[in-house]
Design an enzyme around this catalytic site. Structure first.
Site, PDB file in Angstrom:
ATOM      1  N   GLU A 105      31.850  56.051  62.329  1.00  0.00           N
ATOM      2  CA  GLU A 105      31.642  56.625  60.999  1.00  0.00           C
ATOM      3  C   GLU A 105      31.935  58.115  61.066  1.00  0.00           C
ATOM      4  O   GLU A 105      31.667  58.762  62.082  1.00  0.00           O
ATOM      5  CB  GLU A 105      30.180  56.335  60.614  1.00  0.00           C
ATOM      6  CG  GLU A 105      29.581  57.085  59.461  1.00  0.00           C
ATOM      7  CD  GLU A 105      30.039  56.616  58.101  1.00  0.00           C
ATOM      8  OE1 GLU A 105      31.256  56.619  57.872  1.00  0.00           O
ATOM      9  OE2 GLU A 105      29.167  56.265  57.271  1.00  0.00           O
ATOM     10  N   ASP A 106      32.487  58.669  59.997  1.00  0.00           N
ATOM     11  CA  ASP A 106      32.784  60.104  60.007  1.00  0.00           C
ATOM     12  C   ASP A 106      31.511  60.929  59.925  1.00  0.00           C
ATOM     13  O   ASP A 106      31.273  61.821  60.726  1.00  0.00           O
ATOM     14  CB  ASP A 106      33.781  60.490  58.900  1.00  0.00           C
ATOM     15  CG  ASP A 106      33.359  60.008  57.508  1.00  0.00           C
ATOM     16  OD1 ASP A 106      32.327  59.327  57.374  1.00  0.00           O
ATOM     17  OD2 ASP A 106      34.088  60.316  56.543  1.00  0.00           O
ATOM     18  N   ASP A 109      25.156  60.811  55.859  1.00  0.00           N
ATOM     19  CA  ASP A 109      24.537  61.706  54.877  1.00  0.00           C
ATOM     20  C   ASP A 109      23.198  61.084  54.494  1.00  0.00           C
ATOM     21  O   ASP A 109      22.188  61.298  55.169  1.00  0.00           O
ATOM     22  CB  ASP A 109      25.502  61.855  53.694  1.00  0.00           C
ATOM     23  CG  ASP A 109      25.043  62.856  52.650  1.00  0.00           C
ATOM     24  OD1 ASP A 109      23.828  62.930  52.384  1.00  0.00           O
ATOM     25  OD2 ASP A 109      25.877  63.573  52.084  1.00  0.00           O
ATOM     26  N   PHE A 157      28.750  70.404  52.014  1.00  0.00           N
ATOM     27  CA  PHE A 157      29.800  69.410  51.842  1.00  0.00           C
ATOM     28  C   PHE A 157      30.938  69.780  52.772  1.00  0.00           C
ATOM     29  O   PHE A 157      31.516  70.859  52.684  1.00  0.00           O
ATOM     30  CB  PHE A 157      30.293  69.331  50.393  1.00  0.00           C
ATOM     31  CG  PHE A 157      31.123  68.103  50.182  1.00  0.00           C
ATOM     32  CD1 PHE A 157      30.518  66.875  49.958  1.00  0.00           C
ATOM     33  CD2 PHE A 157      32.508  68.162  50.255  1.00  0.00           C
ATOM     34  CE1 PHE A 157      31.279  65.724  49.807  1.00  0.00           C
ATOM     35  CE2 PHE A 157      33.278  67.015  50.100  1.00  0.00           C
ATOM     36  CZ  PHE A 157      32.657  65.791  49.876  1.00  0.00           C
ATOM     37  N   ARG A 170      41.886  66.241  54.307  1.00  0.00           N
ATOM     38  CA  ARG A 170      41.688  65.344  55.457  1.00  0.00           C
ATOM     39  C   ARG A 170      42.460  65.810  56.679  1.00  0.00           C
ATOM     40  O   ARG A 170      42.063  65.560  57.809  1.00  0.00           O
ATOM     41  CB  ARG A 170      42.141  63.920  55.124  1.00  0.00           C
ATOM     42  CG  ARG A 170      41.285  63.190  54.103  1.00  0.00           C
ATOM     43  CD  ARG A 170      41.625  61.700  54.122  1.00  0.00           C
ATOM     44  NE  ARG A 170      41.109  60.992  52.961  1.00  0.00           N
ATOM     45  CZ  ARG A 170      39.863  60.510  52.854  1.00  0.00           C
ATOM     46  NH1 ARG A 170      39.011  60.662  53.855  1.00  0.00           N
ATOM     47  NH2 ARG A 170      39.480  59.875  51.777  1.00  0.00           N
TER      48      ARG A 170
HETATM   49  P1  5GP Z   1      25.867  58.110  53.161  1.00  0.00           P
HETATM   50  O1  5GP Z   1      26.084  56.696  52.738  1.00  0.00           O
HETATM   51  O2  5GP Z   1      25.277  58.251  54.549  1.00  0.00           O
HETATM   52  O3  5GP Z   1      25.118  58.902  52.131  1.00  0.00           O
HETATM   53  O4  5GP Z   1      27.270  58.800  53.161  1.00  0.00           O
HETATM   54  C1  5GP Z   1      28.243  58.427  54.089  1.00  0.00           C
HETATM   55  C2  5GP Z   1      29.634  58.650  53.549  1.00  0.00           C
HETATM   56  O5  5GP Z   1      29.648  59.616  52.503  1.00  0.00           O
HETATM   57  C3  5GP Z   1      30.532  59.187  54.625  1.00  0.00           C
HETATM   58  O6  5GP Z   1      31.213  58.146  55.285  1.00  0.00           O
HETATM   59  C4  5GP Z   1      31.486  60.049  53.842  1.00  0.00           C
HETATM   60  O7  5GP Z   1      32.568  59.264  53.390  1.00  0.00           O
HETATM   61  C5  5GP Z   1      30.701  60.518  52.653  1.00  0.00           C
HETATM   62  N1  5GP Z   1      30.117  61.854  52.882  1.00  0.00           N
HETATM   63  C6  5GP Z   1      28.832  62.170  53.079  1.00  0.00           C
HETATM   64  N2  5GP Z   1      28.678  63.491  53.272  1.00  0.00           N
HETATM   65  C7  5GP Z   1      29.917  64.015  53.194  1.00  0.00           C
HETATM   66  C8  5GP Z   1      30.436  65.356  53.328  1.00  0.00           C
HETATM   67  O8  5GP Z   1      29.739  66.352  53.570  1.00  0.00           O
HETATM   68  N3  5GP Z   1      31.783  65.494  53.182  1.00  0.00           N
HETATM   69  C9  5GP Z   1      32.605  64.441  52.920  1.00  0.00           C
HETATM   70  N4  5GP Z   1      33.902  64.700  52.807  1.00  0.00           N
HETATM   71  N5  5GP Z   1      32.157  63.174  52.806  1.00  0.00           N
HETATM   72  C10 5GP Z   1      30.832  62.971  52.937  1.00  0.00           C
HETATM   73 MG    MG Z   2      34.224  58.710  52.820  1.00  0.00          MG
END
Ligand code: 5GP
Ligand code: MG
Length: 178
Positions: A105-106, A109, A157, A170
């Site tokens: 996973e990148d 959040d 962000f 990206r």
């Molecule tokens: P979660 O489901 O944990 O809230 O968010 C995970 C996904 O939200 C990540 O895979 C990513 O695609 C996106 N995301 C969350 N925070 C960020 C951020 O700071 N920057 C970007 N570009 N994407 C984010």
């Molecule tokens: Mg994403």
């Protein structure tokens, strides 16, 4: 950051440089290689699109033979706020049954993506299911936490090294805050 401009927004600050990332990815590759054996038939499963650059670097840092596949789960549209809805747009063609599956996973959040996704993958009977996240904002405790995390990230962000804002940024070789 002359190459970092995009429509409307400009990354403000480099948070993790290309060199820092490369060093950490090498460490993760070494740890992951040591954690599995060939008999585990490791499948590294990247969550597109955000993980694509991390995946490309990480799998080359894993010395153990393994296979690679991807899945597409979408929780964010063009905006910056999570909708909480996770859609599976592409499902891995690989069978997960009996294999060691490592989800890449990148960034974590809210943890919603993993919370929704992992039970769906677990239902396919992998021998083990672990997560390697490049970045973790540590906003919430996730159960289970990713076994491997590249960096604890600020609650900004972030873009670059695969992460986008409305599909821009990206390609940046570093992680920057918007
Ligand atoms: P979660 O489901 O944990 O809230 O968010 C995970 C996904 O939200 C990540 O895979 C990513 O695609 C996106 N995301 C969350 N925070 C960020 C951020 O700071 N920057 C970007 N570009 N994407 C984010
Ligand atoms: Mg994403």
């Amino acid at each position: 950051m002359a190459d970092a401009t995009g429509p409307g927004r400009t990354p403000q600050r480099v948070v993790f440089s290309a060199e820092e990332i490369a060093q950490r990815v090498r460490e993760l590759g070494t740890e992951i290689s040591a954690a599995y054996g060939e008999e585990d038939r490791l499948l590294v499963l990247g969550l597109l699109k955000g993980s694509f650059i991390f995946m490309a670097d990480l799998v080359r840092a894993i010395s153990l033979p393994h296979q690679v596949d991807f899945l597409v789960a979408s929780s964010y549209g063009a905006g910056k706020v999570s909708s909480g809805d996770v859609r599976l747009l592409y499902d891995p063609a690989s069978s997960l049954a009996g294999r060691a599956v490592l989800v890449v996973e990148d960034i974590v959040d809210s943890g919603t993506t993993l919370r929704r996704l992992l039970p769906r993958l677990q239902a396919r009977d992998p021998a083990s299911l672990e997560v390697c996240a490049l970045l973790h904002k540590r906003l919430e405790v996730i159960d289970p936490e990713p076994r491997w995390v590249g960096f604890d990230a600020p609650n900004d962000f972030l873009v670059g090294y695969g992460l986008d804002y409305a599909e821009d940024f990206r390609h940046l070789p570093y992680v920057a805050s918007l």
